[in-house]
Design an enzyme around this catalytic site. Structure first.
Site: not given
Length: 273
Positions: A64, A71-72, A77, A92
């Protein structure tokens, strides 16, 4: 960079997409360092601004990881025993090319099957949205505060159309049991989509099936179609809108929520290429 500050009344978040990669090369999914390089490359090529990354190797197998971007984020996974990887991207910013990111990971995973399981715009809506049909002087949603500019996304990806599914829950019984009101609702949707009123009228009919009793509706429009079912048992409106005209899905969802006096809604959006 975020498109708005947390103090803005119409604070915009962004676009959230989940991708399923099947039949991947298991040796790739077993290697934590290799997966990290793959996600970093995909983020970089898509135009994202990379801040940091962190990946963890599980025992006996599995990885993971997350790439934090200005931007985020990008997350993955991986299940090597199933040759499968699940990727989550949240951004975003309109300048990030998600298609490039998706295809970059597809190639590096050696994935033979790719499925976009969710493509949504996310955010806190500007307060005060009301139905246009109730009173033309009432405030409607300002497109500038929408979580993602879907019109710009459509233009940037050269998509053929946009498909939106909206489920509106706890609707007014009177509203979903009124065939004339349903026809008026569709006229309002067509107005938001920029469809001229001279187009054919909506077909509304009653479904007597015990488990799905309620009115159903269809409307062919010049750019595709609108359909819906208004279930009496669950007080829910199930709507599907497809159009090649660019539009803002959240605006249609909020209009539907207001018109049928629902409590909340669930929305799914997909670009059609």
């Amino acid at each position: 960079m975020p498109v708005a500050s947390h103090s803005d009344p119409g604070f915009a978040l962004g676009r959230h997409i989940t991708i399923e990669y099947y039949d991947c090369a298991s040796d790739v999914l077993l290697d934590k360092n290799r997966l990290e390089k793959i996600l970093l490359k995909a983020a970089r090529e898509s135009g994202a601004t990379i801040i940091s990354s962190s990946f963890h190797q599980f025992e006996p197998q599995g990885v993971s990881g997350v790439v934090i971007i200005a931007e985020s984020h990008f997350t993955v996974h991986a299940w090597p025993e199933h040759d499968y990887a699940a990727v989550d991207i949240f951004t975003c910013a309109d300048n990030i090319d998600l298609d490039i990111a998706i295809h970059s990971m597809e190639a590096q995973f050696s994935s033979k099957r790719v499925f976009i399981s969710s493509d949504q715009n996310r955010g806190i809506l500007q307060p005060g949205f009301k139905s246009r049909m109730a009173n033309s002087n009432e405030k409607v949603m300002d497109r500038r505060t929408l979580p993602i500019a879907w019109k710009k996304v459509c233009e940037n990806t050269n998509s053929w159309g946009l498909s939106t599914s909206v489920d509106v829950y706890d609707c007014s019984s009177d509203m979903i049991k009124d065939p004339g009101g349903i026809k008026n609702f569709v006229s309002g949707l067509c107005g938001l989509l920029g469809i001229e009123k001279k187009q054919n009228s909506s077909a509304v009919y009653y479904d007597e099936n015990e488990t799905a009793a309620g009115f159903s509706m269809t409307r062919s429009i010049e750019t595709s179609g609108i359909s819906g079912h208004f279930a009496h048992a669950t007080h829910t409106a199930y709507l599907d809108i497809f159009s090649c005209n660019s539009y803002e899905p959240r605006e249609l969802a909020e209009f539907s929520l207001s018109y049928f006096r629902g409590r909340h809604y669930k929305m799914q959006v997909a670009l059609r290429h």
